[in-house]
Scaffold this active site. Sequence first.
Site, mmCIF file in Angstrom:
data_model
loop_
_atom_site.group_PDB
_atom_site.id
_atom_site.type_symbol
_atom_site.label_atom_id
_atom_site.label_comp_id
_atom_site.label_asym_id
_atom_site.label_seq_id
_atom_site.Cartn_x
_atom_site.Cartn_y
_atom_site.Cartn_z
ATOM 1 N N LYS A 105 0.903 -1.195 -0.002
ATOM 2 C CA LYS A 105 -0.011 -0.071 -0.095
ATOM 3 C C LYS A 105 0.987 1.162 -0.163
ATOM 4 C CE LYS A 105 -4.184 -0.582 0.203
ATOM 5 N NZ LYS A 105 -5.220 -0.816 -0.911
HETATM 6 O O1 P1T Z 1 -6.798 -3.212 -1.213
HETATM 7 P P1 P1T Z 1 -5.759 -3.997 -2.144
HETATM 8 O O2 P1T Z 1 -5.136 -3.558 -3.212
HETATM 9 O O3 P1T Z 1 -7.038 -5.321 -2.721
HETATM 10 O O4 P1T Z 1 -4.966 -4.876 -1.304
HETATM 11 C C1 P1T Z 1 -5.365 -5.699 -0.366
HETATM 12 C C2 P1T Z 1 -4.700 -5.795 0.964
HETATM 13 C C3 P1T Z 1 -3.831 -7.003 1.229
HETATM 14 N N1 P1T Z 1 -3.310 -7.485 2.224
HETATM 15 C C4 P1T Z 1 -3.116 -6.425 3.242
HETATM 16 C C5 P1T Z 1 -2.323 -6.829 4.448
HETATM 17 C C6 P1T Z 1 -3.586 -5.274 2.901
HETATM 18 O O5 P1T Z 1 -3.408 -4.288 3.898
HETATM 19 C C7 P1T Z 1 -4.625 -4.864 1.975
HETATM 20 C C8 P1T Z 1 -5.185 -3.764 1.834
HETATM 21 N N2 P1T Z 1 -5.110 -2.649 2.664
HETATM 22 C C9 P1T Z 1 -5.906 -1.724 2.874
HETATM 23 C C10 P1T Z 1 -7.125 -1.565 2.328
HETATM 24 C C11 P1T Z 1 -5.550 -0.713 3.897
HETATM 25 O O6 P1T Z 1 -6.184 0.134 4.265
HETATM 26 O O7 P1T Z 1 -4.312 -0.732 4.473
#
Ligand code: P1T
Length: 459
Positions: free
Chosen positions: A44
């Site tokens: 992220k």
């Molecule tokens: O949001 P996305 O691109 O689909 O990624 C998913 C994801 C997978 N694994 C972890 C540990 C994550 O933190 C996330 C997404 N995280 C958020 C939405 C956030 O606010 O940190």
Amino acid sequence: METFDSILDLIGKTPLLKMSRVGSELDCTLLAKLEMLNPGGSVKDRIGVSMIEAAEQQGKIKPGGTIVEPTSGNTGVGLAIAARLKGYRCIFTMPDKMSQEKISLLRAYGAEVVITPTAVAPESPESYYSVANRLTAEIPGAYQPNQYHNMRNPEAHYRTTGPEIWEQTEGNVTHVVIGVGTGGTISGVGKYLKEQDPNIVIVGADPEGSVFTGGEPRPYLVEGIGKESWPDTLDASVIDRWVTVSDRDSFLTARRITSEEGVLVGGSCGTAMWAALEVGKELGPDDIVVVLLPDSGRNYLSKLYDEAWMRENGFIERPGIEAHISEVIAYKKRSSSPMPDIVAVSENEKVGRAIDILQEFGISQLPVAHNESPSDIQEIVGSIQERTLLDRVFRDSEAIDRAVAEVMDEPLPVLQLGQHVDAMFRDLSKGAEAVVVADGAIPAGVLTRSDLLEFLAAQ
Ligand code: P1T
């Protein structure tokens, strides 16, 4: 000299690592994209700086402004890093299921964190989305990037993560497996790769309990992925296949990656890897599967890497002992001096007699029954325990001459010979000093803490 101007220049370009141990059963090649190597520790980071720079260009945030965002933690870190360098204040709202490590981490970057309840609907005023909306409206100069609606989120992956996978595999990638939260990663990567080669199979990994592959949302423990509603940033048209993964499989697979490959990964890495192994089973030697591992296990030391937490949640068994109470009784008989199966004191006897029996057999508690050798468990009506007895006698010198029935404690818990030692462990850890063991209705013995300890030590 090879130097960089800012930590933001170090985001992305994460390596692909062959998972030859975890994937040893597969015929295909299994490669992991190590997103925990980003400076903020997760995938992220890629969207944090991108969403802030877009807002600056559009004049949505001004110097001295405040960034407010609902996050499971990692987006918060990505935003906080960029905000430090650019001088913005950060306020993050987070559901209370998220790990303490992530909360402390955001605070370490100087962000303010507001914790909200997990078990509420997204539209509830208490949800992390609603609290973020309210703070954005109330604080002058506040801006909410809103990763669930902001197209800069998938765009950052279309521009960076997708091309990296294509170039690193020299265009040979055949399958990509990604966990879905906002859907930013899978949508951006999927769109880019499908444009290069429409045959590339894009697989979404989803926790059991999330709406992407389930019906009614149900609570689950893995963090960052799955949702209770469909975000705008998720373009499901690029996803060819979904795999649903349980919390248990996610956490156990994450621990397997750590122990077999030496890569300390978070829970959602386990979800994605479990799905990749499932898909990989069907593939051949020409197939190249890339699985994206979003963050590090350092975020979850108090959860999936904590044995007690894993046990409490039923994901691992208590280590080792596979024994029944009958074996503890048999061990005790073999290793201590002979005594009757059950030594009790009659409820009508004087307390002095109970003390004599305790001394005679060198024991610290006695069942109280209708007579001294009860033949049915129903005859046991109470217990005498050295500890409480001493207290009584100390305060009331006449207690020695009272009837046992007047001073006795509750009966000891009764367990059956065929029960697992876990049952005894549970009763003893709840405070019982000893347990009565029965064979059906027939009393078969008394076992104490030290009997169990001696048995365990001898295993
Ligand atoms: O949001 P996305 O691109 O689909 O990624 C998913 C994801 C997978 N694994 C972890 C540990 C994550 O933190 C996330 C997404 N995280 C958020 C939405 C956030 O606010 O940190």
